[in-house]
Motif scaffolding. Structure first.
Motif, PDB file in Angstrom:
ATOM      1  N   ARG A   1      76.029  53.316 -29.586  1.00 30.95           N
ATOM      2  CA  ARG A   1      74.629  53.267 -29.976  1.00 30.95           C
ATOM      3  C   ARG A   1      74.059  51.859 -29.835  1.00 30.95           C
ATOM      4  NH1 ARG A   1      73.187  55.307 -35.837  1.00 30.95           N
ATOM      5  NH2 ARG A   1      73.496  57.380 -34.952  1.00 30.95           N
ATOM      6  N   SER A   2      74.904  50.878 -30.137  1.00 29.00           N
ATOM      7  CA  SER A   2      74.473  49.475 -30.065  1.00 29.00           C
ATOM      8  C   SER A   2      74.046  49.126 -28.635  1.00 29.00           C
ATOM      9  CB  SER A   2      75.617  48.580 -30.528  1.00 29.00           C
ATOM     10  OG  SER A   2      75.282  47.237 -30.329  1.00 29.00           O
ATOM     11  N   ARG A   3      74.830  49.578 -27.649  1.00 30.16           N
ATOM     12  CA  ARG A   3      74.487  49.307 -26.243  1.00 30.16           C
ATOM     13  C   ARG A   3      73.138  49.950 -25.902  1.00 30.16           C
ATOM     14  NH1 ARG A   3      77.912  49.957 -20.660  1.00 30.16           N
ATOM     15  NH2 ARG A   3      78.835  48.087 -21.520  1.00 30.16           N
ATOM     16  N   ARG A   4      72.977  51.202 -26.345  1.00 28.76           N
ATOM     17  CA  ARG A   4      71.732  51.912 -26.046  1.00 28.76           C
ATOM     18  C   ARG A   4      70.524  51.164 -26.646  1.00 28.76           C
ATOM     19  NH1 ARG A   4      71.160  56.981 -29.253  1.00 28.76           N
ATOM     20  NH2 ARG A   4      70.085  55.520 -30.613  1.00 28.76           N
ATOM     21  N   ASN A   5      70.670  50.721 -27.892  1.00 33.42           N
ATOM     22  CA  ASN A   5      69.560  50.027 -28.558  1.00 33.42           C
ATOM     23  C   ASN A   5      69.213  48.707 -27.876  1.00 33.42           C
ATOM     24  OD1 ASN A   5      69.462  52.123 -30.318  1.00 33.42           O
ATOM     25  ND2 ASN A   5      70.495  51.067 -32.001  1.00 33.42           N
ATOM     26  N   TRP A   6      70.245  47.965 -27.446  1.00 35.64           N
ATOM     27  CA  TRP A   6      69.989  46.703 -26.739  1.00 35.64           C
ATOM     28  C   TRP A   6      69.268  46.966 -25.420  1.00 35.64           C
ATOM     29  CZ3 TRP A   6      69.596  42.332 -28.916  1.00 35.64           C
ATOM     30  CH2 TRP A   6      70.449  41.922 -29.946  1.00 35.64           C
ATOM     31  N   LEU A   7      69.690  48.043 -24.728  1.00 35.25           N
ATOM     32  CA  LEU A   7      69.055  48.374 -23.444  1.00 35.25           C
ATOM     33  C   LEU A   7      67.599  48.796 -23.652  1.00 35.25           C
ATOM     34  CD1 LEU A   7      71.916  50.289 -21.562  1.00 35.25           C
ATOM     35  CD2 LEU A   7      70.996  48.030 -20.994  1.00 35.25           C
ATOM     36  N   LEU A   8      67.340  49.549 -24.729  1.00 40.62           N
ATOM     37  CA  LEU A   8      65.960  49.951 -25.030  1.00 40.62           C
ATOM     38  C   LEU A   8      65.101  48.723 -25.333  1.00 40.62           C
ATOM     39  CD1 LEU A   8      66.471  53.168 -27.214  1.00 40.62           C
ATOM     40  CD2 LEU A   8      65.388  53.043 -24.967  1.00 40.62           C
ATOM     41  N   THR A   9      65.664  47.775 -26.095  1.00 41.46           N
ATOM     42  CA  THR A   9      64.925  46.540 -26.406  1.00 41.46           C
ATOM     43  C   THR A   9      64.650  45.755 -25.122  1.00 41.46           C
ATOM     44  OG1 THR A   9      66.183  46.476 -28.472  1.00 41.46           O
ATOM     45  CG2 THR A   9      64.872  44.535 -27.950  1.00 41.46           C
ATOM     46  N   ALA A  10      65.673  45.693 -24.258  1.00 36.53           N
ATOM     47  CA  ALA A  10      65.526  44.967 -22.983  1.00 36.53           C
ATOM     48  C   ALA A  10      64.394  45.579 -22.161  1.00 36.53           C
ATOM     49  CB  ALA A  10      66.829  45.019 -22.193  1.00 36.53           C
ATOM     50  N   ALA A  11      64.385  46.914 -22.048  1.00 35.93           N
ATOM     51  CA  ALA A  11      63.374  47.604 -21.244  1.00 35.93           C
ATOM     52  C   ALA A  11      61.981  47.399 -21.824  1.00 35.93           C
ATOM     53  CB  ALA A  11      63.700  49.087 -21.157  1.00 35.93           C
ATOM     54  N   SER A  12      61.863  47.495 -23.160  1.00 35.81           N
ATOM     55  CA  SER A  12      60.536  47.338 -23.759  1.00 35.81           C
ATOM     56  C   SER A  12      60.053  45.900 -23.581  1.00 35.81           C
ATOM     57  CB  SER A  12      60.546  47.741 -25.233  1.00 35.81           C
ATOM     58  OG  SER A  12      61.297  46.820 -25.987  1.00 35.81           O
ATOM     59  N   ALA A  13      60.988  44.935 -23.636  1.00 41.68           N
ATOM     60  CA  ALA A  13      60.598  43.530 -23.475  1.00 41.68           C
ATOM     61  C   ALA A  13      60.131  43.252 -22.046  1.00 41.68           C
ATOM     62  CB  ALA A  13      61.774  42.616 -23.822  1.00 41.68           C
ATOM     63  N   ILE A  14      60.916  43.689 -21.062  1.00 39.98           N
ATOM     64  CA  ILE A  14      60.540  43.433 -19.667  1.00 39.98           C
ATOM     65  C   ILE A  14      59.253  44.198 -19.334  1.00 39.98           C
ATOM     66  CG2 ILE A  14      61.239  43.657 -17.243  1.00 39.98           C
ATOM     67  CD1 ILE A  14      64.170  43.393 -18.176  1.00 39.98           C
ATOM     68  N   GLY A  15      59.184  45.455 -19.770  1.00 38.63           N
ATOM     69  CA  GLY A  15      58.006  46.287 -19.498  1.00 38.63           C
ATOM     70  C   GLY A  15      56.727  45.700 -20.089  1.00 38.63           C
TER      71      GLY A  15
ATOM     72  N   THR B   1      44.707  52.643 -18.770  1.00 34.96           N
ATOM     73  CA  THR B   1      45.350  51.349 -19.037  1.00 34.96           C
ATOM     74  C   THR B   1      46.592  51.537 -19.906  1.00 34.96           C
ATOM     75  OG1 THR B   1      43.164  50.336 -18.953  1.00 34.96           O
ATOM     76  CG2 THR B   1      44.921  49.006 -19.861  1.00 34.96           C
ATOM     77  N   LEU B   2      46.479  52.392 -20.925  1.00 32.36           N
ATOM     78  CA  LEU B   2      47.628  52.653 -21.800  1.00 32.36           C
ATOM     79  C   LEU B   2      48.730  53.396 -21.035  1.00 32.36           C
ATOM     80  CD1 LEU B   2      45.817  53.631 -25.118  1.00 32.36           C
ATOM     81  CD2 LEU B   2      47.033  51.506 -24.621  1.00 32.36           C
ATOM     82  N   THR B   3      48.326  54.288 -20.121  1.00 29.24           N
ATOM     83  CA  THR B   3      49.314  54.994 -19.293  1.00 29.24           C
ATOM     84  C   THR B   3      50.101  53.988 -18.454  1.00 29.24           C
ATOM     85  OG1 THR B   3      47.811  56.868 -19.140  1.00 29.24           O
ATOM     86  CG2 THR B   3      49.611  56.823 -17.563  1.00 29.24           C
ATOM     87  N   SER B   4      49.389  52.961 -17.925  1.00 31.48           N
ATOM     88  CA  SER B   4      50.083  51.965 -17.093  1.00 31.48           C
ATOM     89  C   SER B   4      51.128  51.199 -17.916  1.00 31.48           C
ATOM     90  CB  SER B   4      49.085  51.006 -16.439  1.00 31.48           C
ATOM     91  OG  SER B   4      48.537  50.120 -17.386  1.00 31.48           O
ATOM     92  N   LEU B   5      50.853  50.992 -19.218  1.00 31.18           N
ATOM     93  CA  LEU B   5      51.830  50.339 -20.097  1.00 31.18           C
ATOM     94  C   LEU B   5      53.053  51.237 -20.280  1.00 31.18           C
ATOM     95  CD1 LEU B   5      52.801  48.205 -22.132  1.00 31.18           C
ATOM     96  CD2 LEU B   5      51.373  49.287 -23.862  1.00 31.18           C
ATOM     97  N   LEU B   6      52.813  52.526 -20.526  1.00 33.87           N
ATOM     98  CA  LEU B   6      53.911  53.486 -20.684  1.00 33.87           C
ATOM     99  C   LEU B   6      54.761  53.558 -19.428  1.00 33.87           C
ATOM    100  CD1 LEU B   6      52.451  56.552 -22.627  1.00 33.87           C
ATOM    101  CD2 LEU B   6      54.370  55.097 -23.282  1.00 33.87           C
ATOM    102  N   VAL B   7      54.097  53.620 -18.269  1.00 34.31           N
ATOM    103  CA  VAL B   7      54.817  53.672 -16.987  1.00 34.31           C
ATOM    104  C   VAL B   7      55.720  52.449 -16.845  1.00 34.31           C
ATOM    105  CG1 VAL B   7      54.507  53.438 -14.476  1.00 34.31           C
ATOM    106  CG2 VAL B   7      53.216  55.158 -15.731  1.00 34.31           C
TER     107      VAL B   7
END
Length: 257
Positions: free
Chosen positions: A41-55, A83-89
């Motif tokens: 779970r820890s790996r998954r959470n770090w990856l989610l944080t990474a994706a949200s940060a880069i995105g 505009t919000l859709t582009s953030l989600l994408v």
């Protein structure tokens, strides 16, 4: 043709947007490094944080840069849902790329797949964001420059993911994020050079929100999110530090017995 100004607020928007792209990249790379050292779970959470940060970093870079975008002879508004859709994408596609790398068996294939996915995602986020622009007139694109901006996006994403897999030291992460920030910014401004606007002056009011009503508060909010998450990640112990402190406590416990 309407005259386009990409830095109507002077150097403020290019510099600030570059800083945003670098912050998101640095945080994302740091989290990916941590994810690769973790499991479950820890790996998954770090990856989610990474994706949200880069995105969010890429998205904020784009729209902070857009604050400086003006076209002579027309106001500019932004379609809020688009505009919000582009953030989600941006976040979802970066997520797919980061997970491909985080869970890929074959590093080389995972890297190519992740880089391609993420790069195309960054490009689609950019052009979705551009599709959200409302003005009096027609927007057209130079296909050569659009193609070039997509190539830059894919190359930047692949390089960033490669860095996440191969780079561990903070200095190298910083360097990689500065390069990634530059790549994302150059992709944005290449994409903006592809734009030409034929203005049809009109007194009708445009639908959508002005940049200051909508983009500015959102960019400030996401910027704050990036900085707070950066602080949290910087302060949370790495797996190695945790092991060290756990082994340091054991002799103390046995001595206490």
């Amino acid at each position: 043709m309407g005259h386009l100004d990409h830095a109507a607020l002077g150097w403020l928007t290019p510099v600030l947007s570059y800083a945003m792209a670098c912050t998101g990249a640095a945080l994302g790379l740091r989290c990916t490094v941590r994810a690769l050292g973790a499991t479950g779970r820890s790996r998954r959470n770090w990856l989610l944080t990474a994706a949200s940060a880069i995105g969010t970093g890429i998205w904020t870079m784009h729209f902070v840069a857009m604050l400086g975008f003006r076209a002579s002879g027309t106001d500019i508004r932004y379609d809020v849902p688009l505009t919000l859709t582009s953030l989600l994408v941006a976040v979802i596609v970066v997520c797919a790329g980061v997970f491909a790398v985080g869970y890929g068996r074959d590093r080389g294939r995972a890297l190519l797949l992740g880089g391609l996915t993420t790069g195309l995602g960054v490009a689609s986020m950019h052009y979705l964001g551009m599709a959200a622009v409302r003005l009096h007139g027609d927007v057209s694109y130079d296909p050569m420059l659009v193609g070039l901006s997509v190539l830059i996006a894919v190359a930047a994403a692949t390089a960033a993911l490669w860095a996440a897999l191969n780079i561990k030291s903070p200095v190298a992460v910083t360097l990689a994020s500065l390069i990634m920030g530059a790549a994302v910014s150059s992709m944005h401004y290449t994409g903006m050079l592809a734009v030409s606007v034929r203005v049809t002056p009109s007194s009708e009011s445009l639908s959508g929100a002005t940049a200051m009503q909508f983009i500015f508060p959102l960019a400030v909010g996401l910027g704050s999110y990036l900085f707070l998450t950066s602080a949290f990640v910087a302060l949370s112990p790495t797996a190695g530090e945790r092991e060290a402190s756990a082994s340091a406590q054991q002799p103390v416990e046995s001595a206490a017995r």
